[in-house]
Design a protein around this motif. Structure first.
Motif, mmCIF file in Angstrom:
data_model
loop_
_atom_site.group_PDB
_atom_site.id
_atom_site.type_symbol
_atom_site.label_atom_id
_atom_site.label_comp_id
_atom_site.label_asym_id
_atom_site.label_seq_id
_atom_site.Cartn_x
_atom_site.Cartn_y
_atom_site.Cartn_z
ATOM 1 N N ALA A 163 0.840 -1.211 0.000
ATOM 2 C CA ALA A 163 0.000 0.000 0.000
ATOM 3 C C ALA A 163 0.871 1.256 0.000
ATOM 4 N N ILE A 164 1.919 1.248 0.806
ATOM 5 C CA ILE A 164 2.824 2.404 0.851
ATOM 6 C C ILE A 164 3.511 2.567 -0.506
ATOM 7 N N LEU A 168 2.321 1.650 -3.384
ATOM 8 C CA LEU A 168 1.319 2.143 -4.333
ATOM 9 C C LEU A 168 1.191 3.664 -4.231
ATOM 10 N N MET A 169 1.209 4.165 -3.010
ATOM 11 C CA MET A 169 1.112 5.624 -2.841
ATOM 12 C C MET A 169 2.392 6.330 -3.286
ATOM 13 N N MET A 170 3.531 5.660 -3.068
ATOM 14 C CA MET A 170 4.796 6.224 -3.577
ATOM 15 C C MET A 170 4.719 6.366 -5.098
ATOM 16 N N GLY A 187 1.966 6.710 -6.844
ATOM 17 C CA GLY A 187 1.048 7.821 -7.123
ATOM 18 C C GLY A 187 1.749 9.164 -7.002
ATOM 19 N N LEU A 188 2.569 9.281 -5.953
ATOM 20 C CA LEU A 188 3.317 10.532 -5.746
ATOM 21 C C LEU A 188 4.316 10.769 -6.879
ATOM 22 N N PHE A 218 4.117 9.723 -9.937
ATOM 23 C CA PHE A 218 3.424 10.115 -11.168
ATOM 24 C C PHE A 218 2.840 11.524 -11.053
ATOM 25 N N PRO A 267 -5.618 -2.310 3.235
ATOM 26 C CA PRO A 267 -4.685 -1.202 2.982
ATOM 27 C C PRO A 267 -4.383 -1.010 1.499
ATOM 28 N N LEU A 268 -4.343 -2.124 0.764
ATOM 29 C CA LEU A 268 -4.053 -2.024 -0.676
ATOM 30 C C LEU A 268 -5.163 -1.298 -1.416
ATOM 31 N N ALA A 306 -5.111 2.256 -0.471
ATOM 32 C CA ALA A 306 -4.016 2.966 -1.146
ATOM 33 C C ALA A 306 -4.377 3.292 -2.581
ATOM 34 N N VAL A 318 -4.204 6.886 -4.192
ATOM 35 C CA VAL A 318 -3.575 7.316 -5.459
ATOM 36 C C VAL A 318 -4.541 8.196 -6.253
ATOM 37 N N ILE A 321 -4.389 11.511 -4.693
ATOM 38 C CA ILE A 321 -3.127 12.203 -5.019
ATOM 39 C C ILE A 321 -3.197 12.789 -6.423
ATOM 40 N N LEU A 322 -3.781 12.002 -7.335
ATOM 41 C CA LEU A 322 -3.865 12.439 -8.738
ATOM 42 C C LEU A 322 -5.062 13.365 -8.988
ATOM 43 N N LEU A 345 5.891 10.812 1.836
ATOM 44 C CA LEU A 345 6.129 9.384 2.051
ATOM 45 C C LEU A 345 5.918 9.014 3.521
ATOM 46 N N VAL A 364 -1.157 4.558 6.693
ATOM 47 C CA VAL A 364 -1.363 3.116 6.466
ATOM 48 C C VAL A 364 -1.234 2.358 7.790
#
Lengths: 214, 201
Positions: free
Chosen positions: A202-203, A205-207, A209-210, A212, B74-75, B78, B82, B85-86, B145, B152
């Motif tokens: 999950a972390i 995946l967010m990395m 996203g960040l 991109f 969590p997946l 996440a 994303v 974030i986007l 980060l 999470v």
């Protein structure tokens, strides 16, 4: 007992009081580059996360598969550091780090039985990548041999400790490679490790996203 | 792990904390980002009760939900993160987050035994919306980060709290307590839903 505690407190106070002075001497005799190499990766969250993920995955696969990493991981760090120092600054790519975190996390979460050869290749490649990333901060006046020694020692200690703690946490009953008749996937310790894999993915995946988004 | 090796842990921790090396690529405000990420799911009451409810419901449903949930949630969250974030917009995020507390709390209160696939689908939809809310705030954090790691971990620990509470269902009195807790979560969710509908109207 109380007396031991008192002595312990006095010793701790003395340790706290003298720590900065001792460090200055080490830096003055240039051994500071060894410590700089040893502690450099722990100042970068990417290093911490990916080393942890690799150690957890290897440890979850059992001692027989993971023990190769004790040697391969520090060697990979050295190879990457040498490459980074020779080629020049190799900037760490956040997207690659993110993909690695997702892959390692998913393998751990899925409880995948990664073959030993593949595990070794993955560990060496990861170590080489992170070694090269650590080379980016080598200054011209840095003693590269000491820095490399420190980095390799840190890699050896970190990966060995993480794998050992993972193995100790799982316990002998969870080592399904010894007894394939036991379904250990329902064991809470195995589930906890797999949940950690989910967190790491999950972390990652967010990395991604960040990476991109920026 | 033996008691002797445990005794060495404080010494090891002290050695690490006392070292002050040349930190060439020290990242900016890791502590601040981590704290913000850890506190975000805890300070938002709607997030907090929904995450605890997910854990309780998983415990009520039993295997495989009780162990699939903490691994996959969590997946999925996440993935929503994303999207946040986007800046991919989702319809009425505040309303759906409030609805999640109402639905999940109601499921706990009524001991709703859905097929695993249906329960997973419901939780997954809500997870995306919760993740979206966290993710939208992530790029603005001092250390994105560290913020991501914090939220999470906090979410996972809230699930764990829910699962631990859910173990009370082994006893008849505990089952009633858990159902009562579910009813309280549903009521709070209803309140948040009315509030968000009022705010968006």
């Amino acid at each position: 007992m109380r007396r031991t505690l008192k002595h312990g407190l006095i010793a701790t106070a003395l340790l706290l009081a003298q720590a900065p002075a001792a460090e200055a001497h080490i830096v003055a005799i240039r051994l500071g580059d060894f410590y700089a190499g040893a502690l450099h990766p722990f100042t970068d969250l990417q290093d911490v996360l990916l080393w942890l993920a690799m150690g957890l995955l290897a440890g979850s696969l059992g001692a027989a598969r993971g023990r190769w990493l004790v040697a391969l991981f520090p060697l990979g760090l050295l190879a990457g550091l040498a490459l980074g120092a020779r080629v020049g600054t190799i900037a760490a790519n956040p997207a690659i780090d993110a993909v690695i975190a997702v892959v390692l996390g998913l393998l751990l979460a899925a409880g995948a039985r990664v073959p030993t050869v593949l595990l070794c290749v993955m560990a060496f490649a990861l170590a080489a990548l992170r070694g090269a990333a650590n080379a980016s901060d080598l200054a011209p006046n840095t003693d590269r041999l000491l820095f490399a020694g420190g980095l390799a020692c840190a890699g050896y200690a970190a990966i060995t400790l993480i794998m050992a703690l993972t193995l100790a946490f799982r316990g002998p009953l969870s080592d399904s490679s010894k007894d394939s008749s036991k379904d250990t996937s329902k064991d809470w310790r195995g589930i906890a490790l797999r949940a950690l894999g989910g967190w790491i993915a999950a972390i990652g995946l967010m990395m991604a996203g960040l990476a991109f988004a920026s | 792990m033996s008691l002797r090796s445990l005794r060495t842990l404080p010494l090891a921790a002290a050695a690490i904390l006392l070292s002050q090396p040349a930190l060439a690529h020290e990242q900016a405000d890791v502590g601040g980002g981590l704290a913000a990420g850890l506190l975000h799911p805890l300070t938002g009451a709607d997030h907090l009760i929904a995450m605890v409810a997910v854990g309780i419901w998983g415990a009520q449903l039993g295997a495989p939900a009780i162990w699939v949930l903490p691994i996959t949630f969590p997946l999925v969250m996440a993935f929503g993160g994303v999207l946040g974030i986007l800046h991919v917009p989702l319809p009425m995020p505040e309303v759906v987050i409030a609805l999640s507390a109402l639905v999940l709390g109601g499921a706990v209160a009524l001991r709703l035994k859905l097929p695993f696939a249906a329960a997973a689908a419901i939780v997954a939809v809500f997870a995306i919306f919760h993740g979206h809310a966290h993710g939208a705030e992530l790029p603005g954090s001092a250390n994105p980060l560290a913020y991501g790691i914090g939220f999470v971990v906090a979410t996972g620990l809230l699930h764990l709290c829910g699962i631990v509470i859910g173990t009370l269902t082994r006893w008849p009195a505990g089952e009633r307590i858990v159902q009562g807790l579910g009813a309280i979560i549903a009521l709070l969710g209803g309140y948040f839903l009315l509030h968000s509908l009022g705010a968006s109207a």
